[in-house]
Design a protein around this motif. Sequence first.
Motif, PDB file in Angstrom:
ATOM      1  N   UNK A   1       1.029  -1.134   0.124  1.00 50.90           N
ATOM      2  CA  UNK A   1       0.061  -0.088  -0.004  1.00 50.90           C
ATOM      3  C   UNK A   1       0.835   1.251  -0.178  1.00 50.90           C
ATOM      4  N   UNK A   2       1.810   1.136   0.757  1.00 51.47           N
ATOM      5  CA  UNK A   2       2.879   2.411   0.699  1.00 51.47           C
ATOM      6  C   UNK A   2       3.474   2.665  -0.414  1.00 51.47           C
ATOM      7  N   UNK A   3       3.846   1.337  -1.093  1.00 52.13           N
ATOM      8  CA  UNK A   3       4.503   1.638  -2.342  1.00 52.13           C
ATOM      9  C   UNK A   3       3.703   2.083  -3.546  1.00 52.13           C
ATOM     10  N   UNK A   4       2.428   1.891  -3.342  1.00 52.57           N
ATOM     11  CA  UNK A   4       1.160   2.115  -4.421  1.00 52.57           C
ATOM     12  C   UNK A   4       1.072   3.680  -4.216  1.00 52.57           C
ATOM     13  N   UNK A   5       1.040   3.857  -3.201  1.00 50.64           N
ATOM     14  CA  UNK A   5       0.469   5.457  -2.727  1.00 50.64           C
ATOM     15  C   UNK A   5       1.962   6.056  -3.105  1.00 50.64           C
ATOM     16  N   UNK A   6       3.056   5.801  -2.841  1.00 55.68           N
ATOM     17  CA  UNK A   6       4.309   6.371  -3.202  1.00 55.68           C
ATOM     18  C   UNK A   6       4.382   6.854  -4.723  1.00 55.68           C
ATOM     19  N   UNK A   7       4.010   5.609  -5.477  1.00 60.74           N
ATOM     20  CA  UNK A   7       4.249   5.689  -6.924  1.00 60.74           C
ATOM     21  C   UNK A   7       3.176   6.784  -7.351  1.00 60.74           C
ATOM     22  N   UNK A   8       1.916   6.816  -6.694  1.00 61.59           N
ATOM     23  CA  UNK A   8       0.792   7.715  -6.864  1.00 61.59           C
ATOM     24  C   UNK A   8       1.560   9.310  -6.844  1.00 61.59           C
ATOM     25  N   UNK A   9       1.988   9.342  -5.832  1.00 63.69           N
ATOM     26  CA  UNK A   9       2.695  10.775  -5.639  1.00 63.69           C
ATOM     27  C   UNK A   9       3.770  11.109  -6.590  1.00 63.69           C
ATOM     28  N   UNK A  10       4.481   9.980  -7.105  1.00 63.57           N
ATOM     29  CA  UNK A  10       5.595  10.277  -8.025  1.00 63.57           C
ATOM     30  C   UNK A  10       4.874  10.482  -9.392  1.00 63.57           C
ATOM     31  N   UNK A  11       3.791   9.746  -9.810  1.00 61.38           N
ATOM     32  CA  UNK A  11       3.346   9.950 -10.768  1.00 61.38           C
ATOM     33  C   UNK A  11       3.055  11.486 -10.969  1.00 61.38           C
ATOM     34  N   UNK A  12       2.299  11.960 -10.030  1.00 65.54           N
ATOM     35  CA  UNK A  12       1.761  13.351 -10.193  1.00 65.54           C
ATOM     36  C   UNK A  12       2.917  14.199  -9.954  1.00 65.54           C
TER      37      UNK A  12
END
Length: 172
Positions: free
Chosen positions: A88-99
């Motif tokens: 979940x942290x990795x997925x959330x981190x990737x979402x922020x990196x995407x933005x």
Amino acid sequence: MTTVDDLLKLIGMATVVVVVSVAVALIFFYAYSAITGIAHSMGQDSQARDQAVSAQSEYNYDLELVKEQTQRLDMYYAAKTSTEMTRAEFQSWLGMIDGLTTEFIKRENASIESGRAYLTYLSPGSDEYNRVVNNTATSGEDIKKVKYTYNGNVYIYNQKYGSEYGEIPYMD
């Protein structure tokens, strides 16, 4: 649990972002050194000089926005480099990196466009003209690098969690 290879990939990708930051800092140094040369090269035409200075200001402002976004990306990558993350942290981190990456690309594209407008006021072959042309090429390469870095992290996520939780799409 992330493997050592995955962590080394993340460190390598973060290093690429740091190198991009240094390149942007050098671009600003050269832009500052050219400010006085524009007014001199424009001669007596004050309207053209004002337009050139305005175009230069917009270009330098856009470059500053790129620099700020580069710093944000660098900090966000550095905050998680070599750290263990849950799915979940990795997925959330990737979402922020995407933005952050999307915003970086938007700002780079704006600097490319304002650079093209600025070029119309410069003499082809002049140092300032060549600097803007080189910056444009560098900006294009920087966009490719941040996409590559992001996609590398998506690859790691998809390899580890994609089959069970669904894959995250790659950035085009």
